[in-house]
Scaffold this motif. Sequence first.
Motif, short mmCIF file in Angstrom:
data_model
loop_
_atom_site.label_atom_id
_atom_site.label_comp_id
_atom_site.label_asym_id
_atom_site.label_seq_id
_atom_site.Cartn_x
_atom_site.Cartn_y
_atom_site.Cartn_z
N ARG A 1 26.85 -10.79 51.83
CA ARG A 1 25.47 -11.22 51.63
C ARG A 1 25.21 -11.44 50.15
O ARG A 1 25.51 -10.58 49.32
N ILE A 2 24.65 -12.59 49.81
CA ILE A 2 24.34 -12.92 48.43
C ILE A 2 22.90 -13.43 48.37
O ILE A 2 22.52 -14.35 49.11
N VAL A 3 22.10 -12.83 47.52
CA VAL A 3 20.72 -13.27 47.31
C VAL A 3 20.63 -13.81 45.88
O VAL A 3 20.87 -13.08 44.92
N LEU A 4 20.29 -15.08 45.76
CA LEU A 4 20.24 -15.72 44.45
C LEU A 4 18.95 -15.36 43.73
O LEU A 4 17.93 -15.08 44.34
N ASN A 5 19.01 -15.41 42.42
CA ASN A 5 17.89 -15.03 41.58
C ASN A 5 16.77 -16.07 41.62
O ASN A 5 16.99 -17.23 41.96
#
Length: 354
Positions: A331-335
């Motif tokens: 899981r990756i949440v971008l800024n």
Amino acid sequence: MSATARSRRTRTLTRIGALTAVAALAVGCTSNTPAEESNGGGDDGGTTAVSANDDPGETVTIGFSGPEADHGWLAAINSAAREEADKYEDIEFDIAEGTNDPSAQIAHIESFISKGVDAIVLLPTDGAALTEAATEAMQAGIPVVNVDREFSNEFAARVTILGDNYGMGVSAGTYACQLVEENDLGDAVIAEIAGIDSLPLTQDRSQGFEDALSECGQDVDRRVAAEFTVESGEAAASNLLQAANEIDIIWNHDDDQGVGVKAAFENADRDEFFFIGGAGSANAMRWIEAGEMEATVLYPPTQAADGVRLARLLAQDKGLSDLVQVEVPRRIVLNAPVVTADNVEQYMPLGFES
């Protein structure tokens, strides 16, 4: 812009350090030195990090299904994915026609499974509706990279890449608090022009904005909702201006609808407020450069492009050499950084045309 607004703008264009980090995670970034050979004491046969992940490797086929390009940000999603795939000679890119029909996307996935692609990148029209088809791809041994709109079951994707809607609201509210403090606005009149209220993403953005404002003792005094279109943005902004004779700060959730919002400002000859946008369109960035807008909060249009990079690594059985844990994250949440006159040149390449 009035002399007062220009004076405010000059005094307040300072960088928010924590919020101006690079917007898109550099998922393909690798070290410049070769990875050391395994000494047998760690991973027993699992994926290992490699240096130079961008160097050509085994040719892989990546299937991509994205949305119909009926909105500037969505068009940017599709074009960025294609452009990223074109950078790699070892990617064969199978891109389906953009659609807003879940049934069509299910057919896309079924076609990808039948063809035996090596990975799938998918921005689903409806995450719940596409969950079963994506799960079938995973069960067929094809890693799925889910972009922006989540499936209803985590087993439907190997990786999920998301923008940060709540974080957008926090970034906008934090910047608004900075404006209040630096300009001694006291109990400021703060307005919000939201997107479609029934969507969770709109609710998340509004909640983040409200939470951030509460940290500096402020709240939203006026709120209207639009529909992510130019026409609805102009109508909502016109109603807002008619209802409020004086406003200090306005946050508009979406820069595409912001074209209409800005037109309403000009028609009403109103510019006494700081104008903050959302998403990061090229229009917004040009307005910032011209001194016609204070800032915009990025919602990265790189999500599918990042998905293509990750899908390539997964299909080639590679990891991320910049992580101690070498596996590609789940899981990756971008800024959601704030773009101002101070850093607009840095983010201009990410600006999408409305």
